[in-house]
Write a protein that holds these residues in place. Structure first.
Motif, PDB file in Angstrom:
ATOM      1  N   LYS A  70      61.814 -22.703   4.080  1.00  0.00           N
ATOM      2  CA  LYS A  70      62.104 -22.065   2.794  1.00  0.00           C
ATOM      3  C   LYS A  70      60.997 -21.101   2.403  1.00  0.00           C
ATOM      4  O   LYS A  70      61.256 -19.937   2.069  1.00  0.00           O
ATOM      5  CB  LYS A  70      62.291 -23.132   1.715  1.00  0.00           C
ATOM      6  N   VAL A  71      59.743 -21.557   2.445  1.00  0.00           N
ATOM      7  CA  VAL A  71      58.642 -20.676   2.048  1.00  0.00           C
ATOM      8  C   VAL A  71      58.449 -19.558   3.058  1.00  0.00           C
ATOM      9  O   VAL A  71      58.025 -18.446   2.708  1.00  0.00           O
ATOM     10  CB  VAL A  71      57.334 -21.476   1.865  1.00  0.00           C
ATOM     11  N   ARG A  72      58.796 -19.814   4.307  1.00  0.00           N
ATOM     12  CA  ARG A  72      58.678 -18.754   5.306  1.00  0.00           C
ATOM     13  C   ARG A  72      59.709 -17.665   5.063  1.00  0.00           C
ATOM     14  O   ARG A  72      59.409 -16.463   5.207  1.00  0.00           O
ATOM     15  CB  ARG A  72      58.841 -19.351   6.708  1.00  0.00           C
ATOM     16  N   GLU A  73      60.928 -18.058   4.688  1.00  0.00           N
ATOM     17  CA  GLU A  73      61.949 -17.061   4.384  1.00  0.00           C
ATOM     18  C   GLU A  73      61.596 -16.287   3.120  1.00  0.00           C
ATOM     19  O   GLU A  73      61.900 -15.091   3.019  1.00  0.00           O
ATOM     20  CB  GLU A  73      63.310 -17.743   4.223  1.00  0.00           C
ATOM     21  N   GLU A  74      60.977 -16.966   2.156  1.00  0.00           N
ATOM     22  CA  GLU A  74      60.549 -16.250   0.950  1.00  0.00           C
ATOM     23  C   GLU A  74      59.505 -15.200   1.286  1.00  0.00           C
ATOM     24  O   GLU A  74      59.484 -14.119   0.690  1.00  0.00           O
ATOM     25  CB  GLU A  74      59.992 -17.251  -0.069  1.00  0.00           C
ATOM     26  N   MET A  75      58.644 -15.501   2.234  1.00  0.00           N
ATOM     27  CA  MET A  75      57.649 -14.527   2.639  1.00  0.00           C
ATOM     28  C   MET A  75      58.301 -13.327   3.323  1.00  0.00           C
ATOM     29  O   MET A  75      57.801 -12.206   3.244  1.00  0.00           O
ATOM     30  CB  MET A  75      56.644 -15.174   3.581  1.00  0.00           C
ATOM     31  N   SER A  77      61.179 -12.094   2.516  1.00  0.00           N
ATOM     32  CA  SER A  77      62.099 -11.431   1.602  1.00  0.00           C
ATOM     33  C   SER A  77      61.704  -9.967   1.419  1.00  0.00           C
ATOM     34  O   SER A  77      60.568  -9.581   1.693  1.00  0.00           O
ATOM     35  CB  SER A  77      62.104 -12.154   0.251  1.00  0.00           C
ATOM     36  N   PRO A  78      62.642  -9.118   0.935  1.00  0.00           N
ATOM     37  CA  PRO A  78      62.311  -7.692   0.772  1.00  0.00           C
ATOM     38  C   PRO A  78      61.104  -7.441  -0.117  1.00  0.00           C
ATOM     39  O   PRO A  78      60.295  -6.554   0.155  1.00  0.00           O
ATOM     40  CB  PRO A  78      63.593  -7.107   0.158  1.00  0.00           C
ATOM     41  N   ALA A  79      60.952  -8.218  -1.189  1.00  0.00           N
ATOM     42  CA  ALA A  79      59.808  -8.008  -2.081  1.00  0.00           C
ATOM     43  C   ALA A  79      58.502  -8.297  -1.365  1.00  0.00           C
ATOM     44  O   ALA A  79      57.521  -7.542  -1.457  1.00  0.00           O
ATOM     45  CB  ALA A  79      59.934  -8.897  -3.323  1.00  0.00           C
ATOM     46  N   ALA A  80      58.481  -9.424  -0.604  1.00  0.00           N
ATOM     47  CA  ALA A  80      57.265  -9.759   0.121  1.00  0.00           C
ATOM     48  C   ALA A  80      56.997  -8.752   1.231  1.00  0.00           C
ATOM     49  O   ALA A  80      55.848  -8.395   1.498  1.00  0.00           O
ATOM     50  CB  ALA A  80      57.375 -11.160   0.703  1.00  0.00           C
ATOM     51  N   THR A  81      58.083  -8.274   1.875  1.00  0.00           N
ATOM     52  CA  THR A  81      57.911  -7.274   2.922  1.00  0.00           C
ATOM     53  C   THR A  81      57.341  -5.981   2.367  1.00  0.00           C
ATOM     54  O   THR A  81      56.468  -5.353   2.978  1.00  0.00           O
ATOM     55  CB  THR A  81      59.259  -7.002   3.609  1.00  0.00           C
ATOM     56  N   ALA A  82      57.825  -5.574   1.183  1.00  0.00           N
ATOM     57  CA  ALA A  82      57.292  -4.361   0.562  1.00  0.00           C
ATOM     58  C   ALA A  82      55.828  -4.527   0.208  1.00  0.00           C
ATOM     59  O   ALA A  82      55.019  -3.607   0.362  1.00  0.00           O
ATOM     60  CB  ALA A  82      58.104  -4.026  -0.695  1.00  0.00           C
ATOM     61  N   SER A  83      55.472  -5.724  -0.268  1.00  0.00           N
ATOM     62  CA  SER A  83      54.070  -5.972  -0.602  1.00  0.00           C
ATOM     63  C   SER A  83      53.195  -5.897   0.635  1.00  0.00           C
ATOM     64  O   SER A  83      52.108  -5.315   0.618  1.00  0.00           O
ATOM     65  CB  SER A  83      53.935  -7.348  -1.260  1.00  0.00           C
ATOM     66  N   MET A  84      53.685  -6.489   1.735  1.00  0.00           N
ATOM     67  CA  MET A  84      52.919  -6.421   2.976  1.00  0.00           C
ATOM     68  C   MET A  84      52.853  -4.995   3.499  1.00  0.00           C
ATOM     69  O   MET A  84      51.837  -4.568   4.042  1.00  0.00           O
ATOM     70  CB  MET A  84      53.555  -7.334   4.025  1.00  0.00           C
ATOM     71  N   HIS A  85      53.953  -4.225   3.312  1.00  0.00           N
ATOM     72  CA  HIS A  85      53.961  -2.830   3.758  1.00  0.00           C
ATOM     73  C   HIS A  85      52.916  -2.022   3.000  1.00  0.00           C
ATOM     74  O   HIS A  85      52.208  -1.201   3.577  1.00  0.00           O
ATOM     75  CB  HIS A  85      55.356  -2.236   3.540  1.00  0.00           C
ATOM     76  N   ASN A  86      52.822  -2.271   1.697  1.00  0.00           N
ATOM     77  CA  ASN A  86      51.817  -1.566   0.904  1.00  0.00           C
ATOM     78  C   ASN A  86      50.416  -1.961   1.328  1.00  0.00           C
ATOM     79  O   ASN A  86      49.509  -1.127   1.356  1.00  0.00           O
ATOM     80  CB  ASN A  86      52.018  -1.876  -0.590  1.00  0.00           C
ATOM     81  N   SER A  87      50.235  -3.242   1.665  1.00  0.00           N
ATOM     82  CA  SER A  87      48.907  -3.680   2.089  1.00  0.00           C
ATOM     83  C   SER A  87      48.531  -3.073   3.430  1.00  0.00           C
ATOM     84  O   SER A  87      47.362  -2.898   3.739  1.00  0.00           O
ATOM     85  CB  SER A  87      48.859  -5.207   2.181  1.00  0.00           C
ATOM     86  N   VAL A  88      49.558  -2.741   4.259  1.00  0.00           N
ATOM     87  CA  VAL A  88      49.271  -2.086   5.528  1.00  0.00           C
ATOM     88  C   VAL A  88      48.990  -0.610   5.327  1.00  0.00           C
ATOM     89  O   VAL A  88      48.133  -0.022   5.988  1.00  0.00           O
ATOM     90  CB  VAL A  88      50.451  -2.292   6.507  1.00  0.00           C
TER      91      VAL A  88
END
Length: 275
Positions: A70-75, A77-88
């Protein structure tokens, strides 16, 4: 009979399951309850049995695995992916700005050195010329130019010091939020994964291996689990082949394998018919 409430082991987690199994078998001789490994069943046979019983063993850690996925899928998610994209992307933007900052830093370092060198040369030559008997007319100009470059050196040093101070303050202000934003969610996933690994080992794999070693009729080539595998604490589905009341009582009375243990009450002998 309980319905299976444990999620199926995903394909991406099968490699992790095999790693936990291999670690348990590799360190089996460090555990007194698994000291019999290699006497009747070797590690390769136990590994085959545990792989055949993956669905049963993973059921023992169903709650931890469900939370981990569950927590892995939340990570993911599109919002988390966008956050990681910004951090990259932010380091790339920062790298471009650092190129400009690096050029300014080079200028800030070279300017005092060059100005100081020019000041020393002009002052030295100017004062030497002023010591001559007929003082050349440009000696005073050289001395003035030397003092000018000396003042320029002092100003360049002051500007470089201020620039370094501002750069240090700016980097310190942007570093702390970045660490806070990138450290929270991965830590939660890591903790959930570790909890699943621990539950899978302690409540699933180790009891299964102990049951396999204790059952003299265990067949390493069979896909069926050992007879005493019902001792594994689990919350999911348990089939009638190894958890029916009649077989449990029979297994407790008979230390060795006999064929009636694997027959249902409807087709057993008269001694197995319910009164």
């Amino acid at each position: 009979m309980q319905m299976n409430s444990a999620p199926h082991l995903l394909t991406e987690d099968r490699a992790e399951y095999e790693r936990i199994l291999d670690d348990a078998l590799r360190n089996a001789h460090d555990r007194p309850d698994l000291a019999a490994v290699g006497q009747r069943l070797n590690t390769e046979q136990l590994r085959t049995m545990a792989l055949n019983a993956t669905a049963l063993i993973t059921t023992a850690a169903a709650a931890e695995y469900e939370y981990y996925t569950k927590v892995r899928e939340e990570m993911r998610s599109p919002a988390a992916t966008a956050s990681m994209h910004n951090s990259v992307l932010s380091p790339a933007v920062g790298e471009a700005s650092e190129r400009g900052a690096g050029f300014a830093a080079v200028i800030a370092v070279l300017a005092p050195v060059l100005a100081g060198t020019a000041a020393v040369i002009f002052l030295l030559v100017g004062y030497i010329l002023k010591m001559l008997s007929p003082t050349p007319s440009f000696a005073e100009a050289l001395v003035s130019a030397g003092w000018f470059f000396g003042a320029l050196t002092a100003a360049a040093i002051l500007v470089a010091a201020i620039g370094l101070l501002l750069t240090a303050l700016r980097n310190g202000a942007t570093q702390v939020p970045a660490e806070e934003s990138t450290g929270e969610l991965p830590d939660e996933v890591a903790r959930a994964k570790e909890a699943w690994r621990h539950a899978l080992l302690e409540r699933g794999l180790l009891p299964f291996l102990r049951a396999a070693l204790a059952d003299p009729s265990a067949d390493p080539t069979s896909a069926d689990p050992p007879r005493h595998v019902s001792r594994i604490p689990k919350i999911g589905y348990s089939g009638p082949d190894y958890s029916s009341p009649s077989e449990g009582s029979t297994a407790g009375q008979r230390p060795t394998f006999t064929s009636p243990d694997f027959t249902s009450p409807e087709f057993g002998g008269p001694e197995h018919q319910p009164e």
